[in-house]
Write an enzyme that holds these catalytic residues in place. Structure first.
Site, short mmCIF file in Angstrom:
data_model
loop_
_atom_site.label_atom_id
_atom_site.label_comp_id
_atom_site.label_asym_id
_atom_site.label_seq_id
_atom_site.Cartn_x
_atom_site.Cartn_y
_atom_site.Cartn_z
N ARG A 8 0.82 -1.22 0.00
CA ARG A 8 0.00 0.00 0.00
C ARG A 8 0.85 1.27 0.00
O ARG A 8 0.43 2.31 -0.49
CB ARG A 8 -0.96 0.01 1.19
CG ARG A 8 -2.13 -0.94 1.03
CD ARG A 8 -3.16 -0.37 0.11
NE ARG A 8 -4.24 -1.33 -0.11
CZ ARG A 8 -4.91 -1.42 -1.24
NH1 ARG A 8 -4.64 -0.61 -2.24
NH2 ARG A 8 -5.85 -2.30 -1.38
N GLY A 46 -10.33 -14.48 9.71
CA GLY A 46 -9.41 -14.79 8.62
C GLY A 46 -8.64 -13.56 8.22
O GLY A 46 -8.82 -12.48 8.77
N GLU A 62 -4.23 -16.55 11.68
CA GLU A 62 -5.36 -15.63 11.80
C GLU A 62 -6.34 -16.08 12.88
O GLU A 62 -6.87 -15.26 13.63
CB GLU A 62 -6.07 -15.49 10.46
CG GLU A 62 -5.26 -14.73 9.42
CD GLU A 62 -5.16 -13.24 9.70
OE1 GLU A 62 -5.93 -12.70 10.52
OE2 GLU A 62 -4.29 -12.59 9.09
N GLU A 66 -6.94 -13.57 15.98
CA GLU A 66 -8.24 -12.91 16.10
C GLU A 66 -9.14 -13.47 17.19
O GLU A 66 -10.04 -12.78 17.65
CB GLU A 66 -8.97 -12.96 14.75
CG GLU A 66 -8.28 -12.15 13.68
CD GLU A 66 -9.03 -12.11 12.36
OE1 GLU A 66 -10.20 -12.57 12.31
OE2 GLU A 66 -8.45 -11.63 11.38
N GLU A 120 -15.98 -7.56 18.83
CA GLU A 120 -16.73 -8.60 19.54
C GLU A 120 -16.56 -9.92 18.82
O GLU A 120 -16.40 -9.96 17.60
CB GLU A 120 -18.20 -8.20 19.59
CG GLU A 120 -19.09 -9.09 20.43
CD GLU A 120 -20.53 -8.60 20.50
OE1 GLU A 120 -21.37 -9.36 21.02
OE2 GLU A 120 -20.83 -7.49 20.02
#
Length: 150
Positions: A8, A46, A62, A66, A120
């Site tokens: 990026r 993911g 992931e 997460e 959440e």
């Protein structure tokens, strides 16, 4: 720094292609979803593959990052791509995703948010699904049509 963040720097918000893994965690015929902090919509845990990583390693990383969960085994269910997997993030980054969908077997650990990517974490049955991020909605419909959620 992640591969996508590094790219990026050079391409700005322009469309780019990214491969990644999404992980289905089922418990009592409910699917684990995360309320994403980047879009404020619900999705399936993911993310993008990093350089040198296998898709299974991406799925494991992931899931752990997460949700704090780990899996003994990941089974590939499907691969999604194409124009339906274009997404424009609120920050204006554009992305075409190639998503490898895995189901996690033998899941262990205490469910908790361990990064800043979710507000959440919650399990949902197919009749109580919240508003989903567009790519997650396509995947969810595929899961329901293929009887992974009854």
């Amino acid at each position: 720094m992640s591969y996508i963040k590094e790219i990026r720097k050079y391409i700005g918000h322009s469309p780019m292609l990214s491969a990644g893994a999404t992980v289905v965690v089922l418990k009592d015929n409910k699917i684990l979803l995360n309320l994403r902090s980047d879009t404020n919509t619900w999705g399936i845990p993911g993310g993008a593959i990093e350089l040198g990583e296998t898709l299974e390693e991406t799925a494991a990383r992931e899931l752990k990052e997460e949700t704090n969960l780990e899996s003994e085994k990941f089974t590939l269910l499907n691969v999604f791509s194409g124009k339906d997997f274009y997404f424009k993030y609120p920050n204006q980054d554009e992305l075409y995703s190639v998503v490898a969908l895995y189901i996690a077997d033998g899941v262990t650990g205490d469910l908790k948010i361990t990064d800043n990517e979710s507000f959440e974490l919650k399990y949902f049955g197919k009749d109580e699904l919240p508003v989903l991020e567009s790519r997650a909605e396509i995947i969810m419909n595929w899961l329901i049509n293929n009887k992974y959620l009854l």
